[in-house]
Design a protein around this motif. Structure first.
Motif, PDB file in Angstrom:
ATOM      1  N   ASN A 194       0.856  -1.173   0.000  1.00 17.22           N
ATOM      2  CA  ASN A 194       0.000   0.000   0.000  1.00 17.22           C
ATOM      3  C   ASN A 194       0.902   1.236   0.000  1.00 17.22           C
ATOM      4  O   ASN A 194       1.433   1.627   1.029  1.00 17.22           O
ATOM      5  CB  ASN A 194      -0.847  -0.037   1.269  1.00 17.22           C
TER       6      ASN A 194
ATOM      7  N   ASN B 215       1.577   4.618   0.407  1.00 16.55           N
ATOM      8  CA  ASN B 215       1.003   5.891   0.848  1.00 16.55           C
ATOM      9  C   ASN B 215       2.102   6.830   1.340  1.00 16.55           C
ATOM     10  O   ASN B 215       1.890   7.685   2.168  1.00 16.55           O
ATOM     11  CB  ASN B 215      -0.088   5.692   1.904  1.00 16.55           C
ATOM     12  N   ASN B 216       3.299   6.608   0.787  1.00 19.59           N
ATOM     13  CA  ASN B 216       4.415   7.489   1.117  1.00 19.59           C
ATOM     14  C   ASN B 216       4.924   8.159  -0.161  1.00 19.59           C
ATOM     15  O   ASN B 216       6.128   8.288  -0.379  1.00 19.59           O
ATOM     16  CB  ASN B 216       5.546   6.717   1.812  1.00 19.59           C
TER      17      ASN B 216
ATOM     18  N   LEU C  65      -9.425  -6.037   4.745  1.00 22.21           N
ATOM     19  CA  LEU C  65      -9.136  -4.742   5.376  1.00 22.21           C
ATOM     20  C   LEU C  65      -7.752  -4.312   4.909  1.00 22.21           C
ATOM     21  O   LEU C  65      -6.748  -4.916   5.290  1.00 22.21           O
ATOM     22  CB  LEU C  65      -9.154  -4.854   6.909  1.00 22.21           C
ATOM     23  N   ARG C  66      -7.723  -3.285   4.070  1.00 22.29           N
ATOM     24  CA  ARG C  66      -6.426  -2.850   3.548  1.00 22.29           C
ATOM     25  C   ARG C  66      -5.744  -1.933   4.550  1.00 22.29           C
ATOM     26  O   ARG C  66      -6.304  -0.929   4.983  1.00 22.29           O
ATOM     27  CB  ARG C  66      -6.579  -2.142   2.205  1.00 22.29           C
ATOM     28  N   VAL C  67      -4.533  -2.299   4.917  1.00 22.25           N
ATOM     29  CA  VAL C  67      -3.762  -1.519   5.890  1.00 22.25           C
ATOM     30  C   VAL C  67      -2.504  -0.981   5.203  1.00 22.25           C
ATOM     31  O   VAL C  67      -2.115  -1.473   4.147  1.00 22.25           O
ATOM     32  CB  VAL C  67      -3.395  -2.380   7.128  1.00 22.25           C
ATOM     33  N   PRO C  68      -1.862   0.034   5.801  1.00 18.30           N
ATOM     34  CA  PRO C  68      -0.727   0.650   5.103  1.00 18.30           C
ATOM     35  C   PRO C  68       0.494  -0.253   4.915  1.00 18.30           C
ATOM     36  O   PRO C  68       1.201  -0.135   3.936  1.00 18.30           O
ATOM     37  CB  PRO C  68      -0.367   1.839   5.985  1.00 18.30           C
ATOM     38  N   LYS C  69       0.783  -1.128   5.875  1.00 16.35           N
ATOM     39  CA  LYS C  69       1.990  -1.934   5.726  1.00 16.35           C
ATOM     40  C   LYS C  69       1.797  -3.326   6.323  1.00 16.35           C
ATOM     41  O   LYS C  69       0.883  -3.540   7.113  1.00 16.35           O
ATOM     42  CB  LYS C  69       3.215  -1.272   6.352  1.00 16.35           C
TER      43      LYS C  69
ATOM     44  N   ILE D 131       3.454  -4.932   8.544  1.00 13.29           N
ATOM     45  CA  ILE D 131       3.558  -5.011  10.006  1.00 13.29           C
ATOM     46  C   ILE D 131       2.214  -4.588  10.643  1.00 13.29           C
ATOM     47  O   ILE D 131       1.803  -5.125  11.663  1.00 13.29           O
ATOM     48  CB  ILE D 131       4.776  -4.197  10.535  1.00 13.29           C
ATOM     49  N   ASP D 132       1.494  -3.661   9.973  1.00 13.11           N
ATOM     50  CA  ASP D 132       0.158  -3.263  10.442  1.00 13.11           C
ATOM     51  C   ASP D 132      -0.820  -4.442  10.327  1.00 13.11           C
ATOM     52  O   ASP D 132      -1.692  -4.617  11.178  1.00 13.11           O
ATOM     53  CB  ASP D 132      -0.396  -2.093   9.623  1.00 13.11           C
TER      54      ASP D 132
ATOM     55  N   MET E 261      -0.233  -6.590  13.188  1.00  6.74           N
ATOM     56  CA  MET E 261      -0.747  -5.938  14.406  1.00  6.74           C
ATOM     57  C   MET E 261      -2.279  -6.035  14.449  1.00  6.74           C
ATOM     58  O   MET E 261      -2.856  -6.305  15.496  1.00  6.74           O
ATOM     59  CB  MET E 261      -0.352  -4.451  14.430  1.00  6.74           C
ATOM     60  N   ALA E 262      -2.904  -5.824  13.295  1.00  2.00           N
ATOM     61  CA  ALA E 262      -4.368  -5.903  13.227  1.00  2.00           C
ATOM     62  C   ALA E 262      -4.828  -7.292  13.656  1.00  2.00           C
ATOM     63  O   ALA E 262      -5.839  -7.446  14.348  1.00  2.00           O
ATOM     64  CB  ALA E 262      -4.852  -5.589  11.818  1.00  2.00           C
TER      65      ALA E 262
END
Lengths: 301, 274
Positions: free
Chosen positions: B40, B42-43, B168-172, B174-175, B178-179
């Motif tokens: 993802n 987003n940077n 559920l799309r998360v930024p990275k 590792i997220d 964590m999710a």
């Protein structure tokens, strides 16, 4: 630039969901606040059942009018963006499911059994893991706090820290004037300082300047939660990723429209946003794990 | 006023001002076009400024990341002035549609392949995949990619189940883990590499995970060019390829999750183009 960002975030997912016979009202505290706009737009990109969007704005709220409007629509779920929206929805509805996000300190909210939401705060353990991931040499992290606002937070942090091989050293202050001496003593014992949202510690601009000045002198990095500290010299800032909050809220609303039970009624944010100040990393001679660079959202040089 | 307008437009489309120097008054710039549905991105601002800064020392080059597949593909069709960095999965899909050529594959710690792992929280001995019906998967990849890779892991006979999963799309990555750890998702799809990181960072959480399916080995991002290359493209290709031998270049590549490039062998090229 901002609208471009919104457009990009809308591409997060390509699926818009609609559940039969479900009506959703979005109650937005303020359409001029950037983070509210983002969650609102991301939410809309996922949910097709939106019956109405109500903006409270900055003027005084006509509670009766909004109550009438919501009653007329008779929604199944009200998605509340921001604290004011939640509190109003709580006051003017009874049997409607409420899903909130982007609300500061939700713990003070009146909650009912059909209240759900996404908190603003990333789990402590997750933040600590990130500190370790980026800076493997950092073992002792100092926290300045006041018992009135953050005692419970600190106790939990100390308990969780062992799991990720970190030691949290807390120093409490009762009054802002105790800051200097507490900071002086704490800096001698730690590898980094974790700056919290604590009104006694961050009582005014002078206190904040003092902390960052001391950090620079001692070459102790400051890890914190808000990008406003980037300019002041924070080394790493971890906050919740705003678009992900909008996606989570949409998922919750869809679950409720489908009558699915939600066990974790208030969830932490699932996405993180990381700002890394490489200038400070070099200045303080920190050992940065460069494998972690693919997790950084913004680099400051 | 006009200058201000130009600045605004340049900022909006994500190009830097120096483009004006190169683009309007000198040779046109060659561009590195980047899109990866597996992560993802987003940077954008940091990726662009870091790569632009590096590339500017080597010629009239720039970096352009994309978040949207369609826009990226449109640029691939219309552009004959650059190179492309894209996932092997996407390359495989595009190869049949567009005249592009794979040249290099990204490497990370000497390895040019990765496996994706589907994991869930909690120890269970139940191997009945049907229990996954309707569950939520945290993923840093886009929805299309995520469903595709899980289908490949579970087999076509479980396609109905994959269609019912919620993403559920998360930024990275590792997220995503964590999710899973904090109960925001029931499953996470990540690379083996991310799981290894978790094992070091939080052994307790790692031990609590159950790895339920594994993908085949897939190549890391691919460096590709249009079929017909000109001198500018060849020069840019060399600059990008050499990033892996330059410490500063390696740091930039790590923002893409790789640390170098290697030329694709005949077998690898065949597997990509099959």
């Amino acid at each position: 630039m901002f609208s471009a960002f919104i457009a990009l975030t809308l591409l997060f997912s390509n699926t818009v969901f609609a559940i039969d016979n479900g009506k959703v009202v979005v109650l937005d505290t303020d359409m001029t606040i950037g983070k509210y706009v983002i969650v609102h737009e991301v939410f809309k990109s996922k949910i097709a059942n939106i019956a109405d969007e109500i903006y409270l704005g900055s003027k005084s709220i006509n509670k009766r009018k909004i109550k009438k409007k919501i009653r007329q629509i008779d929604p199944d779920v009200v998605y509340c963006i921001g604290s004011r929206a939640y509190q109003l929805a709580h006051d003017v509805t009874k049997n409607v499911d409420l899903v909130f996000s982007s609300a500061i300190n939700y713990h003070r909210f009146p909650m009912r059994k059909n209240t759900y939401g996404i908190s603003n705060e990333l789990p402590q353990k997750m933040q600590m893991m990130m500190f370790r991931y980026f800076f493997p040499d950092i073992e002792k992290i100092g926290v300045l706090y006041s018992k009135t606002y953050n005692k419970e937070w600190l106790d939990t942090a100390i308990e969780n820290a062992g799991e990720v091989n970190i030691e949290i050293i807390g120093t409490s202050i009762k009054k802002p004037k105790e800051l200097s001496s507490a900071l002086e003593a704490l800096m001698l014992k730690v590898d980094a300082l974790w700056l919290l949202a604590d009104p006694v510690v961050l009582s005014n601009e002078e206190s904040i300047t003092k902390i960052f000045k001391k950090s620079k002198i001692e070459k102790i990095p400051v890890f914190t939660y808000n990008n406003v500290f980037a300019k002041l010299g924070a080394t790493m800032i971890i906050s919740a990723d705003i678009p992900t909050i909008g996606l989570q809220a949409a998922d919750m609303v869809l679950d409720r429209l489908a009558n699915k039970a939600i066990t974790q009624r208030v969830q932490p944010p699932a996405g993180s946003y990381i700002i890394l100040n490489l200038k400070k990393v070099e200045e303080y001679g920190l050992n940065l794990n460069d494998e972690a660079l693919d997790s950084v959202n913004e680099i400051i040089r | 006023m006009i200058i201000r307008l130009i600045i605004t437009i340049c900022l909006f489309v994500g190009t830097s001002l120096s483009w004006i120097d190169y683009g309007l008054f000198a040779n046109p710039r060659s561009t590195v076009y980047f899109y990866n549905p597996e992560t993802n991105i987003n940077n954008f601002a940091s990726l662009k400024s870091e790569f632009d800064e590096y590339l500017s020392h080597h010629g009239p080059f720039q970096f352009q990341p994309f978040s949207d597949r369609d826009t990226f593909e449109k640029f691939i069709i219309e552009s004959n002035d650059g190179v492309f960095i894209l996932s092997s999965w996407h390359f495989h899909d595009l190869f049949v549609k567009f005249p592009i050529d794979s040249v290099c594959v990204g490497t990370s710690k000497g390895k040019s392949t990765q496996k994706k792992i589907l994991s869930l929280n909690g120890i269970t001995t139940n191997d009945n995949f049907d229990l996954l019906m309707g569950k939520k998967v945290a993923s840093a990849g886009n929805e299309e990619y995520t469903r595709n890779v899980i289908k490949q892991m579970l087999g076509e006979e479980k396609a109905h189940l994959v269609d019912c999963l919620k993403i559920l799309r998360v930024p990275k990555e590792i997220d995503a883990l964590m999710a899973l750890g904090f109960g925001m998702a029931d499953l996470a799809i990540t690379s083996e590499n991310s799981l290894s990181k978790l094992a070091i960072l939080n052994p307790k959480q790692y031990k609590g995970l159950r790895l339920i399916a594994k993908s085949n080995e897939t190549l890391l991002p691919i460096l590709a060019t249009p079929k017909h290359r000109n001198d500018n493209i060849d020069l840019l290709l060399t600059v990008i390829e050499k990033m892996g031998t330059n410490p500063e270049g390696v740091t930039k590549l790590k923002m893409l999750g790789i640390d170098g490039w290697k030329r694709l062998g005949k077998i690898e090229k065949t597997s990509l183009e099959d």
